[in-house]
Write an enzyme that holds these catalytic residues in place. Sequence first.
Site, PDB file in Angstrom:
ATOM      1  N   GLN A 188       0.815  -1.227   0.000  1.00 32.45           N
ATOM      2  CA  GLN A 188       0.000   0.000   0.000  1.00 32.45           C
ATOM      3  C   GLN A 188       0.848   1.276   0.000  1.00 32.45           C
ATOM      4  O   GLN A 188       0.301   2.380   0.008  1.00 32.45           O
ATOM      5  CB  GLN A 188      -0.960   0.010   1.200  1.00 32.45           C
ATOM      6  CG  GLN A 188      -2.017  -1.082   1.155  1.00 32.45           C
ATOM      7  CD  GLN A 188      -3.060  -0.879   0.048  1.00 32.45           C
ATOM      8  OE1 GLN A 188      -3.170   0.187  -0.560  1.00 32.45           O
ATOM      9  NE2 GLN A 188      -3.837  -1.923  -0.231  1.00 32.45           N
ATOM     10  N   CYS A 331     -10.376  -7.916   1.094  1.00 32.78           N
ATOM     11  CA  CYS A 331     -10.079  -9.308   1.419  1.00 32.78           C
ATOM     12  C   CYS A 331     -10.876  -9.799   2.618  1.00 32.78           C
ATOM     13  O   CYS A 331     -10.911 -10.973   2.904  1.00 32.78           O
ATOM     14  CB  CYS A 331      -8.600  -9.481   1.745  1.00 32.78           C
ATOM     15  SG  CYS A 331      -7.547  -8.843   0.477  1.00 32.78           S
TER      16      CYS A 331
HETATM   17  N1  PLP Z   1      -0.542  -6.593   1.398  1.00 34.37           N
HETATM   18  C1  PLP Z   1      -1.371  -5.562   1.538  1.00 34.37           C
HETATM   19  C2  PLP Z   1      -1.085  -4.540   2.588  1.00 34.37           C
HETATM   20  C3  PLP Z   1      -2.497  -5.440   0.726  1.00 34.37           C
HETATM   21  O1  PLP Z   1      -3.324  -4.402   0.882  1.00 34.37           O
HETATM   22  C4  PLP Z   1      -2.741  -6.435  -0.250  1.00 34.37           C
HETATM   23  C5  PLP Z   1      -3.946  -6.372  -1.087  1.00 34.37           C
HETATM   24  O2  PLP Z   1      -4.903  -5.705  -0.796  1.00 34.37           O
HETATM   25  C6  PLP Z   1      -1.823  -7.494  -0.373  1.00 34.37           C
HETATM   26  C7  PLP Z   1      -0.734  -7.539   0.470  1.00 34.37           C
HETATM   27  C8  PLP Z   1      -2.013  -8.565  -1.385  1.00 34.37           C
HETATM   28  O3  PLP Z   1      -1.677  -8.127  -2.681  1.00 34.37           O
HETATM   29  P1  PLP Z   1      -2.267  -8.869  -3.961  1.00 34.37           P
HETATM   30  O4  PLP Z   1      -3.689  -8.443  -4.108  1.00 34.37           O
HETATM   31  O5  PLP Z   1      -1.392  -8.411  -5.086  1.00 34.37           O
HETATM   32  O6  PLP Z   1      -2.122 -10.325  -3.706  1.00 34.37           O
END
Ligand code: PLP
Length: 384
Positions: A188, A331
């Site tokens: 982020q 998520c």
């Molecule tokens: N780390 C953080 C802080 C995130 O906000 C996200 C996704 O929202 C991820 C990891 C995961 O990334 P990706 O969607 O590319 O798997």
Amino acid sequence: MCIYRLGSEHIVYLDNSATTKPCGKAIEYMNKALSENWGNPSSLHTMGLNAELVLNDARACIARSIGAKEQEIIFTSCGTEANNTAVMSALSRKSRGNRVITTAIEHPSVLETVKRLEKHGFEIIYLHPDKAGVISLSELENALNDSTVLVSIMLVNNEVGSLQPIAEAVKLTKSIAPNAIFHCDAVQGYGKLPISVKKLGVDLLTASGHKIHAPKGIGFLYCKSGVRITPFITGGGQEKGMRSGTESVPLIAALQGAVEELPNLSKQLEIQKELYLYAVSLFSKCDFIKINSTHGDMPYVLNISLIGYRSETLLHFLESRDIYVSSGSACSKGHKSYVLKEMGLSDREIDGALRISFSRYNTKEDIDLLYAALNDAAKRIRKA
Ligand code: PLP
């Protein structure tokens, strides 16, 4: 106004921490790689070499964007994979110790992975944030010991935008736990804050393409020269054996396009700060709105609560006005936010939480539309 066309509708998109709209250069580079340079970069013939040139160029560009060397960039399929690779690499350090330190507000791609380490006999220590969502360095100091092999702390929290003191945390870690490697999930922060891996001092750093106007399906792990990690995906030995699988040259080229199209990050941060403060000043006028993000250091995420309302109802009300926000992190669909709980918010405050997340394409007009719609929602929606 940040208006996109979605089918035939106009939308105000304020959910940029979930994903962003692919930018022009990302699409252009991706199309070019798909139509012209579609060879396998590992092939020895000209078509392979052409694809390899695209790959090398992208790697150099992305390495430059964080002050790293080309050979320190490992392309992955997403931020989640990079985080999994970084965290699971603790397994190869088990002979040196079994303590892993992380925070209670990491993304699930770290939190679920440390749970797997626990099953392998690791002791996991979770640092807790203060009311502003920031972890304490003295808590880290107390948690560090000789047997610590991995510390994993995110740069910017995805739900509230709190910025963690990574450079200071790395210094502490290196002085107390010489066997530990330091991983930072910068998903982020990358492409929003200027990042220098040297200044931060981290050993491993994760980034993801779709948060910075590249498509979904591409991320990378920075792995400092000399730091040994275990490959998570084994096979044909691509990415110097650290991540097997034929590289997705089109997606990697798209990531390069997105990086090249980034504005000057320091200047953009100032512009974004102004927008953020404008939103805070508007929302502060409403007695039914509580502002949960207390920091303007990372002004791309603003978390608020509409006390007495349900965030999902609000989200759908806003959606009916073509305004898109999130009820928490994308998520954690349907689950109460563990991040807000850790920050000490009440259940009522958590139930009415909305995450507003900006991109460089948002304007004051977007905020005005959101503010008007929230006031309307407060009048029309029955309180929970
Ligand atoms: N780390 C953080 C802080 C995130 O906000 C996200 C996704 O929202 C991820 C990891 C995961 O990334 P990706 O969607 O590319 O798997």
